[in-house]
Write an enzyme that holds these catalytic residues in place. Structure first.
Site, mmCIF file in Angstrom:
data_model
loop_
_atom_site.group_PDB
_atom_site.id
_atom_site.type_symbol
_atom_site.label_atom_id
_atom_site.label_comp_id
_atom_site.label_asym_id
_atom_site.label_seq_id
_atom_site.Cartn_x
_atom_site.Cartn_y
_atom_site.Cartn_z
ATOM 1 N N LYS A 21 -18.166 -114.364 23.667
ATOM 2 C CA LYS A 21 -16.899 -113.521 23.530
ATOM 3 C C LYS A 21 -17.050 -112.937 22.134
ATOM 4 O O LYS A 21 -16.760 -113.621 21.068
ATOM 5 C CB LYS A 21 -15.656 -114.154 23.661
ATOM 6 C CG LYS A 21 -14.361 -113.343 23.751
ATOM 7 C CD LYS A 21 -13.206 -113.893 23.031
ATOM 8 C CE LYS A 21 -13.117 -113.896 21.397
ATOM 9 N NZ LYS A 21 -12.820 -112.534 21.043
ATOM 10 N N GLY A 52 -16.156 -118.734 13.153
ATOM 11 C CA GLY A 52 -15.149 -118.165 12.631
ATOM 12 C C GLY A 52 -14.088 -118.768 11.730
ATOM 13 O O GLY A 52 -14.869 -119.631 11.048
ATOM 14 N N SER A 53 -13.093 -118.589 11.257
ATOM 15 C CA SER A 53 -12.301 -119.113 10.340
ATOM 16 C C SER A 53 -11.845 -120.562 10.694
ATOM 17 O O SER A 53 -11.943 -121.070 11.713
ATOM 18 C CB SER A 53 -10.863 -118.273 10.152
ATOM 19 O OG SER A 53 -10.073 -118.504 11.173
ATOM 20 N N THR A 54 -11.694 -121.386 9.401
ATOM 21 C CA THR A 54 -11.405 -122.661 9.492
ATOM 22 C C THR A 54 -10.129 -123.050 10.475
ATOM 23 O O THR A 54 -9.908 -123.815 11.390
ATOM 24 C CB THR A 54 -11.093 -123.457 8.121
ATOM 25 O OG1 THR A 54 -12.365 -123.191 7.723
ATOM 26 C CG2 THR A 54 -10.566 -124.743 8.314
ATOM 27 N N GLY A 85 -10.847 -122.461 14.199
ATOM 28 C CA GLY A 85 -11.944 -123.564 14.345
ATOM 29 C C GLY A 85 -11.051 -124.852 14.845
ATOM 30 O O GLY A 85 -11.146 -125.600 15.853
ATOM 31 N N GLU A 134 -18.690 -123.661 13.304
ATOM 32 C CA GLU A 134 -19.017 -122.954 11.929
ATOM 33 C C GLU A 134 -17.940 -122.230 11.094
ATOM 34 O O GLU A 134 -17.398 -121.047 12.130
ATOM 35 C CB GLU A 134 -20.347 -121.924 12.315
ATOM 36 C CG GLU A 134 -21.489 -122.504 12.854
ATOM 37 C CD GLU A 134 -22.336 -123.391 11.743
ATOM 38 O OE1 GLU A 134 -21.867 -123.552 10.486
ATOM 39 O OE2 GLU A 134 -23.189 -123.957 12.234
ATOM 40 N N CYS A 150 -19.645 -115.911 5.057
ATOM 41 C CA CYS A 150 -19.205 -117.423 5.166
ATOM 42 C C CYS A 150 -19.637 -118.112 3.925
ATOM 43 O O CYS A 150 -18.801 -118.823 3.447
ATOM 44 C CB CYS A 150 -19.493 -118.250 6.424
ATOM 45 S SG CYS A 150 -21.266 -118.213 6.880
ATOM 46 N N GLU A 196 -10.749 -118.678 0.838
ATOM 47 C CA GLU A 196 -11.851 -117.735 1.167
ATOM 48 C C GLU A 196 -11.355 -116.252 1.107
ATOM 49 O O GLU A 196 -10.537 -115.814 2.139
ATOM 50 C CB GLU A 196 -12.235 -118.050 2.714
ATOM 51 C CG GLU A 196 -13.464 -117.273 3.021
ATOM 52 C CD GLU A 196 -13.980 -117.788 4.546
ATOM 53 O OE1 GLU A 196 -13.100 -118.084 5.366
ATOM 54 O OE2 GLU A 196 -15.040 -117.776 4.592
#
Ligand code: NAD
Length: 502
Positions: free
Chosen positions: A191, A244-246, A249, A266, A300, A402
């Protein structure tokens, strides 16, 4: 022909036919929703193409096809050499169509076409081939227990894998997941991000052409909170590989708990780039630019925090700012461009918000700090100047969060201990950089940094032969290298009784 093909002329001049359907069971099909997803060119804000999106019903359909493929002897019973050969064939086709793949990606997300095709293209192909090489090298262990008994282990594929990827490296991120998943005998549903739906559709076509049986590789476009969520929470999916982003995640982890899926995450980062006073400052400045402003800062592990030892800060900042100002911001398909636009309006607004916060909180602007007006784009597009702030303190938002854009926060330190403490003062733990000509010190400092990766005297050089991943809130598990195979296989232990009688 599915009636879902659109004719496009890529900005590099190549005409292509792109199937914009969901790729299920080796066919491009319509989704069950009337809603479509439109890809916007970030260099001029015009729409490129609209693609089908997957609802929960479509995800069910793909998962059923994936399960059937996993159990299909045409895939299950392939020899390791056959799996290697298939992946090599897919890589060869990708190489043949590298222009199309990387032009679609550059169009979709605004990357400089020529340089991304050369650098990222080599990484993308190399990664697929590297994992093809592992297909016939999976081994188990044997365990001596007693004279009448021993055990041994074999590595089984996990099953149906869901791969959820971000928009900053759509093709590379796909290869990081397709490579190890397919080499080890899994099936995979990819995806892509809703901000980069196009290149994966072309990739799907090439994997079919390579000879993958129906259902082994499938691609479902769609939004994260619907399509992504449906995959992450699906009872028929055995593993999620998420990048993707924390924040997302953490949501994926919660969704995956429903059937205790295997999960690799990740996530985000806030890489500290430490420059000691004995560093080669010219090299440090060049690498800081490469690792901080590359891909428009949308990396990242972008070295978005630079920590410079007092005494050399003025010299370093002058060198760094000169190099940053030499960046050629421009159209992705102009060969001279070294920095394209931010990938989306959302990202552009977010980065400008961080610039605003840095100004408000008292950081000192050295260069950049505003949108870049690209004349070649008639003033349109999501361009931002490479931006450097100094006098950044740990309480400032640009030190902590970030940014994911071309904005670098520079702080100073006095001692080695202070540098380590500042670098570790983050909820993230993806990567760090140490610049020093004293290698003894560099190794000592590297071992004290709480990150999954440390680069000494370089920055941001991800290599598919080496494991990659984060500690703290930057992730779970490792991708790439031999370690990636652990995430796509289960260790099964067989006990063998040679003569114990009851
Ligand atoms: P994102 O978290 O917004 O989206 C990532 C993917 O997750 C997309 O495909 C999205 O559709 C999907 N998603 C969103 N909500 C979901 C949900 N509820 N359930 C399941 N899936 C969902 O991230 P992004 O903006 O696409 O990417 C940027 C982020 O990715 C940055 O934080 C960056 O650091 C990180 N990143 C990390 C690495 C790494 O290797 N550590 C590499 C690249 C990018």
């Amino acid at each position: 022909m599915s009636g879902l093909e659109v004719d496009l002329v890529l900005p590099n001049g190549k005409p292509i036919q792109l199937s914009i359907g969901l790729f299920i069971n080796n066919e491009f099909v319509r989704g069950s929703s009337v809603e479509k997803l439109t890809s916007i060119d970030p260099a001029n804000e015009e729409s490129i193409a609209s693609v089908e999106i997957a609802t929960e019903t479509d995800v069910d359909r793909a998962v059923d096809a994936a399960r059937a493929a996993f159990n299909n002897p045409a895939w299950r019973d392939l020899t390791p050499e056959d799996r290697a050969q298939l992946l090599h064939r897919a890589a060869d086709l990708c190489e043949k169509h590298l222009d199309e793949l990387f032009a679609l990606q550059a169009w979709d997300v605004g990357k400089p076409y020529q340089s991304s095709k050369a650098g990222e293209g080599a990484h993308f192909l190399g990664c697929l081939r590297y994992f093809a090489g592992w297909a016939d090298k999976l081994t188990g262990k044997s365990f001596p227990v007693s004279k009448d008994k021993f055990g041994y282990s074999i590595r089984q594929p996990v099953g149906v894998c869901g791969a959820i990827t971000p928009w900053n490296y759509p093709l590379t991120q796909s290869a990081w997941k397709l490579g190890p998943a397919l080499a080890t005998g899994n099936v995979i549903i990819l995806k892509p991000s809703e901000h980069s739906p196009l290149a994966a559709l072309y990739l799907a076509k090439l994997f079919k052409e390579a000879g993958y049986p129906p259902g082994v590789v499938q691609v479902l476009n769609g939004y994260g909170n619907r399509t992504g969520e449906a995959i992450a929470s699906h009872l028929g999916v055995d593993k999620i590989a998420f990048t993707g982003s924390t924040a997302t995640g953490k949501r994926v982890l919660r969704s995956a708990a429903v059937n205790m899926k295997r999960v690799s995450i990740e996530a985000g980062g806030k890489t500290a780039f430490i420059v000691f006073d004995d560093a080669d400052l010219e090299q440090a400045a060049k690498w800081a630019k490469e690792g901080g402003f590359g891909n428009s800062g949308q990396i990242c592990n972008a070295n978005s925090r630079v920590l410079v030892q007092e005494g050399v800060q003025d010299k370093f900042i002058n060198l760094f700012s000169d190099i940053a100002q030499a960046t050629t911001v421009g159209l992705p398909f102009d060969d001279a461009t070294t920095q394209g636009p931010q990938a989306s309006k959302m990202q552009y607004d977010k980065v400008l918000g961080y610039i605003h916060s840095a100004n408000q909180q008292g950081a000192k602007l050295v260069t950049g700090g505003k949108p870049y007006t690209c004349d070649a784009a008639n003033g349109r597009g999501y361009f931002i100047e490479p931006t450097i702030y100094t006098n950044v303190t740990p309480d400032m938002t640009i030190f902590r969060e970030e940014v994911f854009g071309p904005v670098i926060a520079v702080s100073t330190f006095k001692t080695e201990d202070e540098a380590v403490a500042l670098a570790n003062d983050s909820t993230y733990g993806l990567a760090a950089v140490v610049f020093s000509e004293n290698l003894k010190k560099a190794h000592r400092v590297a071992a004290r940094l709480q990150t999954g990766t440390v680069w000494i005297n370089e920055s941001n050089g991800t290599d598919y032969k080496l494991p990659f991943g984060g500690v703290k809130q930057s992730g779970l598990g490792r991708e790439l290298g031999e370690s990636a195979l652990d995430g796509y296989t289960e260790e099964q232990i067989i006990h063998v009784n040679l003569g114990v009688q009851l």
